[in-house]
Design an enzyme around this catalytic site. Sequence first.
Site, PDB file in Angstrom:
ATOM      1  N   HIS A 243       0.857  -1.184   0.000  1.00  0.00           N
ATOM      2  CA  HIS A 243       0.000   0.000   0.000  1.00  0.00           C
ATOM      3  C   HIS A 243       0.894   1.235   0.000  1.00  0.00           C
ATOM      4  CE1 HIS A 243      -3.058   2.922   0.961  1.00  0.00           C
ATOM      5  NE2 HIS A 243      -3.979   1.998   0.761  1.00  0.00           N
ATOM      6  N   ARG A 289      -1.947   0.672  -7.479  1.00  0.00           N
ATOM      7  CA  ARG A 289      -1.100   0.785  -6.301  1.00  0.00           C
ATOM      8  C   ARG A 289       0.364   0.423  -6.560  1.00  0.00           C
ATOM      9  NH1 ARG A 289      -5.089  -1.837  -1.683  1.00  0.00           N
ATOM     10  NH2 ARG A 289      -6.509  -0.048  -1.546  1.00  0.00           N
ATOM     11  N   HIS A 350       0.837  -4.890   2.155  1.00  0.00           N
ATOM     12  CA  HIS A 350      -0.589  -4.700   2.397  1.00  0.00           C
ATOM     13  C   HIS A 350      -1.445  -5.914   2.028  1.00  0.00           C
ATOM     14  CE1 HIS A 350      -4.284  -2.489   2.942  1.00  0.00           C
ATOM     15  NE2 HIS A 350      -4.639  -2.604   1.680  1.00  0.00           N
TER      16      HIS A 350
END
Length: 535
Positions: A243, A289, A350
């Site tokens: 993330h 991302r 993440h």
Amino acid sequence: MSDTPSHFHDVLIIGSGAAGLGVALRLPGSLRVAVLSKGRLREGATLYAQGGVSAVLDEKDSLESHTQDTLDAGAGLCEETTVRFTVERAPGAIQWLIDAGVAFTLEEGPDGDSRFHLTREGGHSHRRVIHAADATGKAIEKTLETAVRERPNVELFEDHIAVDLITGRKLGRDDDRCLGAYVLDRERGRVEVFRARFVVLATGGASKVYLYTSNPDISTGDGIAMAWRAGARVANMEFIQFHPTCLYHPHAKSLLVSEAVRGEGGRLLLPDGERFMPRFDPRAELAPRDIVARAIDHEMKRLGLPHVLLDISHQPAEFVTSHFPNIHRRCLEFGYDMTREPLPVVPAAHYTCGGVITDLRARTDLASLYAVGETAYTGLHGANRMASNSLMECLVFAEAAALDIAAEAARAPLPPELPAWDESRVTDSDEEVVVAHNWDELRRFMWDYVGIVRTDKRLERAKHRVDLLLGEIDEYYGNFRVTNDLLELRNLTTVADLIIRSAQARRESRGLHYTLDYPTPDDDRPPQPTVLTPS
């Protein structure tokens, strides 16, 4: 040990997030169900999910658009059949949550009517993320927890961590059916036997294998590691999503700053105020991302920065506090007012895009063993998970697993009596420092060598270290009574090995896997998932 406690249920669900509780609540009331939770029932990754759940809920949107966005984010490695299966069932899953009582955020429509507020996140071409302010996971988890506690056919076992799956093959039988699991009661310190006609792995991902992560401490890859040891294949373990924006503060453990902040206009800046994302992708802060995380990593290394800045202070203060009340409150606790100033942020591990291979019914390679949620590899995410597709996957495949178990229940055989856990040749450890040291070393070399940017040499170093750790942990495991920390370390080291081996097998850069030795995709042949098979 004849006094070892033994339990029998029709269905044993290991994990209590949206995936595990989703299965439990979808199963018919005639089946006896056990749900294991490593800690308290709600303490999992679902609780901390901020952004929302993606689904086509706007008439201007379409299932085809959601499908294409997911395929694009997955960089050629999504299974299109799985993507369409999941996207088509997502609106129904949202309705199920609404019927269960999840209070999603509302807004006033153009005609003065009330409707659900939809936000947009990276990779999505439309607003299709339904949310409960900036604490969607908390709203879902609390609702499902309340519902499951009211189910008379569901027995809850909190503070229990699974040790290993029990299969027919491990007992010397000819079949590979999963028959149950050995489980450590963390409060009493004893290993119990859980027999079941069906076992569902819903233990989440493995991001705790990295030094910096947005995940809670329990995200130690338990289900993936147990399935691998039991003989199930895994796939695409090299694709770990980092993330881009976790708050940079020594005491802000796992404080994620939702992607929705960028979706609502948040800008990534360097210390001098330069907005840098347009240099890396035309979508800027709304790029997927992996692109955003690599861009931040590049700028931090280029300039020697401990962090970059995320700024949404140009939006009205009321807008920020109404859209992100929990993030705003938490940041204030650490001295940052996001309505007035930028937030210091860094990438953190993440989401685990790979996992235990399943089909569209959530079945694994082993008969009667299912995997749902982040533990599973369904083919939905490919080389990169698109934002908010994960909770969608949990809900859709929880229903798929429950439907299949219900259909098979009438003809599924009863498991045989299972041998008790044998502790006759082990002692209590007097060297707990070994576990603590190896835990720290593992997470540090995974961060340094198998992180956002990789090389062959870094992966070789990591493989050498993980092989030594596997040997040390195996010896330790064979001589001492199991503890929660030892089990988690054992599972994390197994998963680390799977990540490294998968990364070494991919001789290209694709999606979340980026290596300086092969910086471009291999377009000379169709992309294939990385599949590892236990020996």
